[in-house]
Design a protein around this motif. Structure first.
Motif, mmCIF file in Angstrom:
data_model
loop_
_atom_site.group_PDB
_atom_site.id
_atom_site.type_symbol
_atom_site.label_atom_id
_atom_site.label_comp_id
_atom_site.label_asym_id
_atom_site.label_seq_id
_atom_site.Cartn_x
_atom_site.Cartn_y
_atom_site.Cartn_z
ATOM 1 N N UNK A 31 34.971 74.355 71.807
ATOM 2 C CA UNK A 31 35.629 75.591 71.369
ATOM 3 C C UNK A 31 35.498 76.686 72.415
ATOM 4 N N UNK A 32 34.331 76.751 73.037
ATOM 5 C CA UNK A 32 34.135 77.766 74.073
ATOM 6 C C UNK A 32 35.104 77.544 75.232
ATOM 7 N N UNK A 33 35.225 76.263 75.668
ATOM 8 C CA UNK A 33 36.140 75.957 76.775
ATOM 9 C C UNK A 33 37.591 76.234 76.406
ATOM 10 N N UNK B 49 8.420 54.992 61.827
ATOM 11 C CA UNK B 49 9.754 54.512 62.250
ATOM 12 C C UNK B 49 10.840 55.215 61.457
ATOM 13 N N UNK B 50 10.580 55.327 60.127
ATOM 14 C CA UNK B 50 11.554 56.042 59.310
ATOM 15 C C UNK B 50 11.705 57.477 59.760
ATOM 16 N N UNK B 51 10.559 58.106 60.087
ATOM 17 C CA UNK B 51 10.614 59.492 60.565
ATOM 18 C C UNK B 51 11.360 59.610 61.869
ATOM 19 N N UNK B 52 11.101 58.619 62.738
ATOM 20 C CA UNK B 52 11.805 58.649 64.028
ATOM 21 C C UNK B 52 13.301 58.502 63.829
ATOM 22 N N UNK B 53 13.701 57.560 62.908
ATOM 23 C CA UNK B 53 15.133 57.374 62.666
ATOM 24 C C UNK B 53 15.770 58.641 62.125
ATOM 25 N N UNK B 54 15.054 59.270 61.203
ATOM 26 C CA UNK B 54 15.575 60.518 60.667
ATOM 27 C C UNK B 54 15.675 61.578 61.767
ATOM 28 N N UNK B 55 14.659 61.625 62.660
ATOM 29 C CA UNK B 55 14.681 62.586 63.769
ATOM 30 C C UNK B 55 15.837 62.331 64.724
ATOM 31 N N UNK B 56 16.040 60.996 65.033
ATOM 32 C CA UNK B 56 17.152 60.652 65.923
ATOM 33 C C UNK B 56 18.493 61.021 65.301
ATOM 34 N N UNK B 57 18.613 60.711 63.972
ATOM 35 C CA UNK B 57 19.864 61.050 63.288
ATOM 36 C C UNK B 57 20.108 62.547 63.311
ATOM 37 N N UNK B 58 19.040 63.316 63.046
ATOM 38 C CA UNK B 58 19.181 64.775 63.081
ATOM 39 C C UNK B 58 19.521 65.257 64.486
ATOM 40 N N UNK B 59 18.913 64.627 65.511
ATOM 41 C CA UNK B 59 19.187 65.012 66.901
ATOM 42 C C UNK B 59 20.629 64.739 67.290
ATOM 43 N N UNK B 60 21.130 63.544 66.845
ATOM 44 C CA UNK B 60 22.522 63.213 67.155
ATOM 45 C C UNK B 60 23.472 64.210 66.485
ATOM 46 N N UNK B 61 23.166 64.531 65.220
ATOM 47 C CA UNK B 61 24.007 65.487 64.500
ATOM 48 C C UNK B 61 24.023 66.833 65.205
ATOM 49 N N UNK B 62 22.821 67.278 65.646
ATOM 50 C CA UNK B 62 22.754 68.557 66.363
ATOM 51 C C UNK B 62 23.502 68.481 67.689
ATOM 52 N N UNK B 63 23.418 67.310 68.369
ATOM 53 C CA UNK B 63 24.127 67.145 69.640
ATOM 54 C C UNK B 63 25.632 67.225 69.472
ATOM 55 N N UNK B 64 26.143 66.552 68.399
ATOM 56 C CA UNK B 64 27.587 66.617 68.138
ATOM 57 C C UNK B 64 28.014 68.037 67.827
ATOM 58 N N UNK B 65 27.194 68.730 67.059
ATOM 59 C CA UNK B 65 27.508 70.121 66.738
ATOM 60 C C UNK B 65 27.568 70.975 67.998
ATOM 61 N N UNK B 66 26.611 70.735 68.914
ATOM 62 C CA UNK B 66 26.611 71.467 70.182
ATOM 63 C C UNK B 66 27.841 71.171 71.019
ATOM 64 N N UNK B 67 28.255 69.890 71.030
ATOM 65 C CA UNK B 67 29.465 69.522 71.777
ATOM 66 C C UNK B 67 30.694 70.230 71.226
ATOM 67 N N UNK B 68 30.773 70.286 69.881
ATOM 68 C CA UNK B 68 31.914 70.985 69.283
ATOM 69 C C UNK B 68 31.944 72.451 69.706
ATOM 70 N N UNK B 69 30.775 73.065 69.722
ATOM 71 C CA UNK B 69 30.709 74.472 70.116
ATOM 72 C C UNK B 69 31.204 74.648 71.542
ATOM 73 N N UNK B 70 30.755 73.755 72.461
ATOM 74 C CA UNK B 70 31.172 73.859 73.863
ATOM 75 C C UNK B 70 32.674 73.636 74.009
#
Length: 445
Positions: A132-134, A109-130
């Motif tokens: 800027x691109x737009x 569960x802890x690993x999953x939470x860490x994975x979800x947190x990392x995924x959300x962080x990566x998703x926000x980073x991707x949104x920022x990139x898009x």
């Protein structure tokens, strides 16, 4: 009592007691070991991300000590299996401590939470990139729009320059043509100017001739006779709701002009046409429909449109118009039929057509600056004996009406120059040659 002297049943009993104690001790050792391995399993599963935490599995894979193998006393206890506490842990199953407590799930569960947190962080980073691109793409798009607008303005300026240049070249060509015609006329008639200082060509006393010229000077000024430069202001495409403004300006400067109108109906249009005639201006025809594709489709179509327009103007004003201006001029490139055929038709009806040799440049879809209009209408008047100036009577041509007062003032300030309406005596200004020299001479005389 020694073991030898003891009865066999007593010895067996003691051995059984000792065996039971040994089994109890073994069971305690197993319980202790299982408890230790369970704790190791917890810590191993909690730190499953590293390899050091797998103390629970040391029973089968660790090299430091293999407690799991030493205690393989039976299938029920399987202390070696207890090392698998990190994987299962179900204590209800016959002492399989390895499966007794499923503590590994908390680590997962802890690993999953860490994975979800990392995924959300990566998703926000991707949104920022898009984003800027737009934003970058929008910036490029806006820059491109600005560049296109700048290009359009540049093209407009070039078109204005080309229009003025073309008008100047046309005027020069017309001037050369007029000069050649005058020379031919002089050659055909002979020069009679050197027949004597005191007598005219018909034998009249020179003083009497001067007196007659003086008496006729007023009438000549009205008709433009004897004036070096005659200027005819013409307005196409009316009448409109703004024609009244043009008429007021002309009246203010006591100037007569020529209006080439189309077949507009309605009370206001009819009233404006009557007002043009009553004010002493010339009412000319500019076709009824002003639809090039219909008018120039055939001579028959042209004739029908012409007759309808002439009849309409007569019905409204009581004046039968005898002057005409082709839509687009006689040099237009729209007609697929030779324009000389239409000119011949008008000639057969006793109608004269007029083009222009000075253009204001207001015929396009964009507004021409007032200063440019004034320059276009007045700059080359001195090059012509007869100047026919083209302007348009259209509501959207606001700068034409704004420039008109100064155009009139500049022309009136020119020496030996007069503003007149077109009449049957006005010298023809035409873009095309449609008759032979003999016919020209007949019309001139």
């Amino acid at each position: 009592m020694s073991e030898r002297n003891m009865p066999k049943d007593h010895i067996s009993k003691d051995k059984r007691t000792a065996g039971n104690r040994q089994r109890v001790d073994i069971s305690k050792d197993r319980a202790t070991q299982a408890s230790g391995t369970e704790r190791a399993g917890k810590s191993g599963e909690a730190g499953r991300a590293g390899k050091t935490g797998k103390s629970a599995e040391a029973g089968r894979s660790g090299k430091a000590g293999k407690p799991g193998e030493t205690g393989r006393a039976g299938k029920t206890g399987k202390p070696g299996e207890s090392g698998r506490a990190g994987k299962t842990g179900k204590p209800a199953e016959a002492g399989r401590f390895g499966k007794s407590v499923n503590l590994g799930k908390s680590g997962r569960a802890g690993g999953k939470r860490e994975g979800l947190s990392a995924g959300k962080s990566a998703g926000k980073h991707g949104q920022r990139i898009w984003i800027w691109v737009w934003m970058l793409l929008c910036g490029i798009f806006l820059l491109r729009i600005w560049d296109l607008n700048h290009t359009v303005e540049t093209m407009k300026d070039k078109i204005n320059q080309l229009t003025r240049f073309a008008a100047q070249q046309q005027e020069r060509l017309q001037s050369l043509t007029e000069t050649l015609e005058e020379e031919r006329d002089l050659q055909s008639r002979g020069d009679t100017r050197g027949q004597g200082a005191g007598f005219t060509g018909d034998g009249t006393d020179g003083q009497a001739g001067d007196r007659l010229e003086g008496e006729a000077s007023e009438a000549a000024a009205v008709s433009g006779q004897g004036v070096a430069h005659k200027v005819y202001l013409t307005f196409d495409d009316g009448p409109s709701e703004k024609t009244e403004e043009i008429l007021e300006i002309l009246d203010r400067y006591d100037v007569k002009a020529t209006f080439f109108v189309v077949g507009k109906e309605g009370d206001q249009a009819r009233e404006t046409m009557r007002r043009i005639v009553e004010a002493g201006h010339t009412l000319g025809m500019h076709s009824y429909t002003h639809k090039y594709d219909e008018i120039y489709a055939s001579v028959e179509n042209f004739a029908a449109d012409f007759e309808k327009q002439q009849d309409y103007l007569y019905e409204v004003t009581g004046v039968k118009s005898m002057i005409y201006r082709f839509p687009g001029g006689s040099s237009n490139t729209v007609s697929k039929i030779d324009m000389r055929r239409f000119a011949e038709y008008l000639d057969s009806q006793g109608v004269r057509f007029f083009d222009w040799n000075i253009s204001s440049g207001d015929g396009g879809s964009f507004l021409v600056p007032v200063e440019t209009l004034i320059e276009n209408c007045t700059e080359t008047i001195g090059n012509h004996d007869t100047s026919v100036v083209l302007m348009h009577d259209v509501p959207g041509k606001t700068t034409t009406r704004e420039a008109l007062p100064e155009i009139i003032e500049k022309i009136q300030a020119m020496e030996d120059t007069v503003l007149l309406p077109i009449t049957e005596d006005t010298a023809l200004i035409q873009h095309i040659e449609w008759q032979d020299e003999e016919s020209k001479k007949e019309r001139m005389w």
